[in-house]
Design a protein around this motif. Structure first.
Motif, PDB file in Angstrom:
ATOM      1  N   ARG A 207       0.837  -1.194   0.000  1.00 46.19           N
ATOM      2  CA  ARG A 207       0.000   0.000   0.000  1.00 46.19           C
ATOM      3  C   ARG A 207       0.876   1.249   0.000  1.00 46.19           C
ATOM      4  N   TYR A 238       1.644  -3.040  -9.643  1.00 44.46           N
ATOM      5  CA  TYR A 238       0.630  -4.018 -10.033  1.00 44.46           C
ATOM      6  C   TYR A 238       0.410  -4.970  -8.856  1.00 44.46           C
ATOM      7  N   ASN A 239      -0.270  -4.482  -7.859  1.00 43.87           N
ATOM      8  CA  ASN A 239      -0.416  -5.267  -6.633  1.00 43.87           C
ATOM      9  C   ASN A 239      -1.902  -5.359  -6.342  1.00 43.87           C
ATOM     10  N   TYR A 240      -2.652  -5.823  -7.350  1.00 46.66           N
ATOM     11  CA  TYR A 240      -4.102  -5.670  -7.309  1.00 46.66           C
ATOM     12  C   TYR A 240      -4.729  -6.233  -6.042  1.00 46.66           C
ATOM     13  N   GLY A 242      -3.145  -7.009  -3.326  1.00 48.65           N
ATOM     14  CA  GLY A 242      -2.400  -6.667  -2.118  1.00 48.65           C
ATOM     15  C   GLY A 242      -1.564  -7.804  -1.567  1.00 48.65           C
ATOM     16  N   LYS A 441       1.267  -9.842 -11.008  1.00 48.49           N
ATOM     17  CA  LYS A 441       0.368  -8.747 -10.657  1.00 48.49           C
ATOM     18  C   LYS A 441      -0.488  -9.069  -9.449  1.00 48.49           C
ATOM     19  N   SER A 442      -1.518  -9.876  -9.637  1.00 49.88           N
ATOM     20  CA  SER A 442      -2.445 -10.081  -8.531  1.00 49.88           C
ATOM     21  C   SER A 442      -1.879 -10.963  -7.440  1.00 49.88           C
ATOM     22  N   LEU A 530     -10.849  -4.474  -3.667  1.00 50.13           N
ATOM     23  CA  LEU A 530     -10.281  -3.993  -4.926  1.00 50.13           C
ATOM     24  C   LEU A 530     -11.378  -3.448  -5.829  1.00 50.13           C
ATOM     25  N   SER A 603      -5.277  -1.146  -5.573  1.00 52.01           N
ATOM     26  CA  SER A 603      -4.979  -2.391  -4.897  1.00 52.01           C
ATOM     27  C   SER A 603      -6.018  -2.608  -3.818  1.00 52.01           C
TER      28      SER A 603
ATOM     29  N   CYS B 189       6.247  -6.659  -8.390  1.00 51.57           N
ATOM     30  CA  CYS B 189       4.996  -5.998  -8.772  1.00 51.57           C
ATOM     31  C   CYS B 189       5.164  -4.822  -9.721  1.00 51.57           C
TER      32      CYS B 189
END
Lengths: 652, 550
Positions: A207, A238-240, A242, A441-442, A530, A603, B189
């Protein structure tokens, strides 16, 4: 208001950053010291104002206290920006097992939404919102001025400072590695705003993110680290879902896994690098995406570039969306297949093209194509647009092409169960021939996968370049993939709401997830947070009058800036606020020349308050930079804050 | 100048016509035909035309020019038609402009669409292929010098996996990796340009550069994807690449993507290289072609057969002919030289003589990823132009940390490299005594390939091929006298050896190839990967098992 254009990278602007000295980042010795720091910080937060309604009590699960090394809590004395600790301390009923700086605390169940396509609704075509003409005109003018200035500088520089140009001119019988023409854009345009790119960081890109401060003594030619750090709100990674976390259930599983399996698998899949973990992870991925089988590759880019050549070859045709990712183009070029493009997400353009290519056949010979493969992305990373899957599947029935959907950004981020675009539109994933995706990413890991029917994937195992020649995925990454994916699926004990049968046997027996991950409740909360955050930000920006692109359920929200100069100013102003915010600015060649943009990546780790901070920042900067050009109803900031839930639930 | 004026006038006239049409279009009675034919139309056309400011001047100019030179009007009309045609053509050329385009009506297209049946996307595996896939051993538990395989009860000696330095089971590295996990999480990420550059990535890049003695290094997130991006980052269409015929698959893909002019020299034959360089020089002089970028692309130790290139000679040639050298050290980095700095250390050639030195972080340092080391200009160029660097997320922090730690271990314990070389010698001394196999690998190479010597007399060994004396054609990838071998037969024989060895507790593997996709089919071989983690005794035992199986 002082001129913001004057925010110049070469002056030591580091003084404008919030300073946190790295020396103060000591390691916490024990869980007790962590707890005492938390309660001190809590007391501070209460003293700041806002009397809490119920007794503050901090319950932290063992997973947080077990790993007591903490670089966040004692790095600053005040928490006015709300980055390290929540501004409103939690009440006794609320239990958070995450670190606020990694994964924000948000207990309000109203701030949730389910990402799904409303049943029976038409998919709206993608429309580009146009700015006023003067914006376009000034944008072109800016580029013109930049190009003229650049050429002038080159002209004079080559005469008065030839040393500087040596690497662009032939010397010692060698042609220059890079001609001055080819590198003109990089040298003369991008270099001006290089302070907005490639910023080094440290720690978890969750975050919040810790930037390593830097300055440039020589007009962005080199960047020098100053040795200090700035913690900023991270709207760029790209930490959709979290999952970028150094603590919590996933990290515990990865640590345990590394102790059991080591760091490396030493070799290619077919040559001594296949571990039982690969098989387990592939089975889990196949189950997750709803296909028969899956194949894992150790790099996302390479998944496309090594698999596409194994699917198509000479005599085949690839039909590709014009905005497809570079890795797809790379793979198609390697394959030797013919390639045609259709207009971005434009189904009429696709159908016209299909009719033409099928009726004409191969060029010159007019032989029928061996196969036609249509490659689209689930969610486009620069536009935030979502593929019109229902229509493509109708076309697929009629025109008999094969469909390859690159879910690099959509897997995990879209759909009520996080299973990508097919889940979002409630379509059977087996109607799609190949689903490709990444874990970067996710899932907070690395690498990628492709999935499809068993015989096809087995062929890819043998024919894909990666199986024979590329290193296989390492155990820690596999572990992160499995733990995060299992927690979204809820494979373990407890009630399960996903439609497909769960299979606890897919996880190795030693892999123990905490209860809220094993039953999928944490995963569901991540998905719903999200979805809320994505809709809230994109709707909020619209109500403020910004021109944004993309789908409102997309976690990628591009905000159009147009003028190239505004990119740098926007990025710098965001980064130097009281609560620093990092965002990504992109321009030509990643986008068309005129549509420079800033891209927000949301995110599940963000809280509603974080989005409020972003909206407030955009509102202020938008006024300064003259960015609010959208026609339609405008809401004042406070109304957006107060009616967030209503805004999110509003239908189109 | 005159012609330019004409074009200008022609354009002006087109503009007039256009503005005209725009101006009159809102009129309710607007009909295109009346504008041209009807008298009313003619009249209204004229009045609207004269309403445009400045139109009088233009009209006067046109009239006078027509009076002075009627031929010019004809020319201008032709020019206008030509301009319109060009404009229309450029828009449609991509779709249906070509002479091969056939016009169909909608019904015919529907029929053609109905008739078309595509081939299946992937053919199901044949029995042999399925057997090959099933024969790949699966490791249970950690990999290392003595892993456990699924279906095999006891531990096996591992001569299949790349674990040259034996770092896979290094506890200190594992500990550092766990510490990194607790600080950085797993994934980064993001791509390096967008907040994906971690301090540990920069540290590893610096460590590699310092270790090798170059100005800088750049880290890619997969070894296989490294060189296929490095080559096209520098070499474009029209540039010249001179490459070895035996280069690995990743290099082949890089050459393909670069679209450069490729010339080939015989595998690991530097005389052949010199001949090719000379012929390119002559060719360029003859054509008087402008100065282009020129590269020599080859490997340090060849992945395909373990042969080693003569680096000093190579550097001498590249300097003589003014080429840049792209050297793939994926196998040799970390395995040869006193402390594992690779070929440059072995031959005592400064690493800066190699313009782009590409290596693997996965093979030796037991992490994941690849790197390219070179001068600062070379490296910075790739940060914007290396496609798999720019468009891919950076690698996990904990792997970068373990690689850095791996370099530390190599630097501090040169004994690893001497053990590795002793182990190699131990295995080779036994293998060379086996009659029915041939070993093409260099004595110092940590990978030892061996071919079976076929029993049938008419299939000849490459060395036994009578040389016709003529050099190969540099424009063709195929050598003049390609060795003849029976892939299927030899692969079957080799697979039998592999299975026999596994039954004896020694895990070896055939060198797997993408048959049909490689430029030149490599002769089937078994590839032993020697590790410093094995003891000399274990190596001898393994070699004896292989000897018995062969």
């Amino acid at each position: 208001m002082p001129s913001n254009i004057a925010l110049n990278p070469r002056s030591p602007i580091a003084s404008m950053f919030k300073k946190r000295s790295s020396q103060s980042m000591s390691v916490m010795a024990s869980a007790a010291s962590y707890l005492s720091a938390v309660s001190q910080a809590d007391a501070r937060a209460r003293a700041h104002g806002g009397t809490p309604t119920s007794t503050p009590a901090l319950s932290l699960s063992s997973s947080v206290t077990a790993s007591s090394e903490d670089t966040v809590l004692n790095e600053s004395d005040d928490n006015a920006d709300g980055l390290a600790l929540p501004l409103n301390p939690p009440t006794s009923e609320q239990v958070f097992d995450t670190l606020h700086s990694e994964f924000g605390h948000c207990a309000n169940e109203n701030f949730r939404y389910t990402s799904a396509h409303p049943a029976g609704a038409e998919v709206k075509p993608f429309e580009e919102k146009e700015p006023p003409y003067y914006i376009l005109l000034t944008t072109y003018l800016s580029y013109l001025i930049l190009i003229c200035l650049g050429h002038m500088r080159d002209f004079l520089g080559k005469r008065f400072n030839p040393k500087f140009y040596r690497h662009l001119l032939p010397y010692d019988g060698h042609a220059p590695l890079n001609s001055d023409f080819d590198s003109f854009y990089t040298r003369r345009l991008k270099a001006r705003i290089d302070d907005c790119f490639g910023h080094p960081i440290t720690g978890v890109p969750g975050r919040t993110i810790a930037l390593l401060d830097r300055t440039s003594p020589d007009h962005n030619l080199t960047q020098v680290l100053t040795g200090t750090k700035t913690r900023a709100l991270n709207i760029s990674s790209y930490n959709y879902l979290g999952f970028a976390q150094a603590r919590g259930g996933c990290a515990d599983v990865v640590e345990e896994g590394m102790r059991r399996y080591g760091v490396s698998t030493c070799g290619a899949r077919l040559e001594g690098g296949t571990s039982e973990l690969h098989l387990a992870a592939e089975a889990l991925v196949a189950n997750f995406v709803g296909q028969e089988d899956a194949l894992i590759s150790s790099m996302g880019f390479a998944t496309n570039s090594t698999i596409i050549p194994a699917l198509v070859g000479k005599g085949c045709l690839v039909i590709s969306d014009e905005l497809n990712h570079a890795s797809i183009r790379f793979g198609v070029r390697l394959s030797g297949a013919n390639v045609r493009m259709f207009k971005h997400n434009n189904m009429e353009s696709l159908e016209t093209l299909l009719r033409e290519v099928i009726s004409q056949g191969q060029p010159k010979t007019h032989r029928p194509w061996k196969k036609i493969l249509v490659i689209v992305e689930g969610l486009y990373s620069m536009e935030g647009t979502m593929v019109n899957l229902p229509v493509i599947l109708e076309l697929k029935k009629k025109y008999k092409f094969y469909l390859f959907v690159d879910e690099a950004h959509s897997i995990g981020a879209l759909g009520p169960h996080g299973r990508g675009v097919a889940d979002y539109y409630n379509i059977n994933p087996r109607d799609i021939d190949i689903l490709m995706g990444t874990f970067t990413k996710s899932f907070g890991a690395a690498g990628g996968y492709i999935s499809g029917n068993k015989s096809l994937i087995d062929r890819m195992r043998l024919r894909g370049h990666g199986g024979t020649y590329a290193e296989s995925m390492t155990p820690p990454v596999l572990m992160q993939v499995m733990a995060s994916m299992a927690s979204i699926m809820g494979v373990g004990n407890g009630p399960v709401s996903v439609p497909r049968p769960r299979a606890p046997s897919l996880l190795p027996s030693w892999m123990q997830l905490p209860p809220n991950m094993a039953d999928g409740s944490q995963g569901r909360a991540r998905l719903r947070r999200l979805a809320f955050n994505s809709r809230y930000l994109s709707r909020g920006l619209e109500k403020l009058g910004f021109i944004t692109y993309g789908h409102s359920d997309s976690p990628i929200v591009p905000l159009l800036l147009f003028n190239p100069g505004k990119m740098a100013v926007f990025a710098r102003m965001m980064r130097t606020r009281a609560t620093p915010i990092v965002i990504v600015v992109v321009a030509y060649p990643a986008t068309p020349l005129v549509t420079s943009r800033v891209r927000f990546c949301l995110s599940a780790a963000h809280t509603k308050e974080d989005i409020d901070i972003v909206l407030r920042a955009c509102d202020e900067i938008g006024d300064v930079l003259d960015l609010k050009h959208l026609e339609g109803e405008r809401w004042p900031l406070q109304r957006i804050f107060d009616n967030a839930v209503e805004l999110v639930n509003m239908q189109e | 100048m005159r012609a330019l004026d004409d074009v200008e006038v022609a354009l002006k006239r087109t503009l007039e016509l256009l503005s005209d049409a725009v101006a009159s279009s809102p009129a309710a009675s607007f009909r295109p035909t009346t504008i041209i034919t009807g008298n009313d139309g003619q009249h209204s056309l004229e009045t609207t035309f004269y309403k445009i400011p400045g139109s009088h001047v233009i009209a006067r100019y046109v009239k006078s020019s027509h009076r002075n030179d009627p031929g010019r009007t004809v020319l201008e009309i032709i020019l206008i038609l030509f301009a319109i045609r060009t404009l229309l053509q450029s828009r449609t050329r991509a779709d249906s402009g070509g002479s091969h385009f056939i016009q169909f009506n909608e019904k015919e297209i529907d029929e053609l669409v109905d008739e078309w049946t595509p081939e299946p996307l992937g053919q199901p595996l044949s029995e042999a292929e399925a057997a090959e896939l099933a024969s790949v051993p699966v490791i249970t538990g950690p990999n290392g010098v003595k892993p456990r395989l699924a279906g095999v009860g006891k531990q096996v000696l591992n001569l299949a996996s790349y674990n040259f330095t034996g770092l896979a089971s290094n506890e200190a590295i594992k500990q550092r990796a766990i510490e990194a996990l607790r600080k950085y999480g797993v994934g980064s990420c993001g791509p390096p340009q967008f907040y994906g550059t971690l301090d540990v990535h920069m540290d590893l890049e610096r460590d590699i550069a310092e270790f090798l003695g170059t100005e800088a290094a750049i880290l890619y997130s997969q070894a296989f994807a490294t060189i296929s991006s490095v080559i096209p980052a520098f070499s474009k269409r029209g540039d010249v690449i001179v490459a070895d015929r035996g280069v690995n698959f990743a290099i082949q893909k890089g050459l393909q993507i670069s679209r450069s002019t490729v010339r080939w020299f015989d595998h690991n034959d530097l005389n052949s290289l010199e001949a090719v360089l000379e012929s390119v020089k002559k060719e360029q002089r003859k054509k008087r072609s402008p100065l282009t970028r020129r590269f020599i692309v080859t490997e340090g130790i060849f992945e395909k057969d373990g042969a080693m290139v003569d680096l000093p000679k190579l550097v001498e040639l590249k300097e003589k002919y003014k080429y840049r050298l792209i050297l793939d050290e994926s196998i040799s980095f970390g395995t040869v030289g006193r402390t594992g700095r690779g070929l440059t250390e072995l031959y005592n050639v400064p690493a800066c003589k190699v313009d782009m030195l590409v290596g693997s972080v996965a093979n030796t340092l037991n992490a994941s990823g690849g790197f390219c080391a070179g001068s600062r200009i070379v490296i910075d160029h790739q940060r914007i132009n290396g496609s798999s660097f720019v468009f891919s997320a950076s690698g996990p922090a904990l792997l970068a940390v373990s690689a850095s730690e791996g370099i530390n271990v190599l630097r501090d314990t040169p004994s690893i490299l001497s053990t590795l070389q002793e182990n190699i010698q131990a295995v080779r001394s036994i293998l060379t005594r086996v009659d029915c196999i041939t070993v093409p690998s260099h004595p110092a190479s940590p990978i030892i390939h061996f071919h079976v010597r076929p029993t049938s007399p008419h299939s000849l060994l490459p060395s036994a091929v009578p040389h016709s004396g003529k050099p190969s054609n540099p424009t063709s990838i195929q050598p003049r006298d390609p060795p003849v071998f029976d892939i299927e037969l030899e692969e079957r024989l080799l697979q039998e050896i592999v299975e026999e060895a596994l039954a004896q507790g020694v895990w070896i593997t055939r060198a797997k190839r993408l048959r049909g996709q490689e430029y030149v089919e490599a002769r089937p071989s078994i590839r032993l990967a020697i590790s410093a983690g094995l003891t000399k005794k274990e190596c001898e035992k393994a070699a004896n098992v292989v000897k018995a199986a062969a």
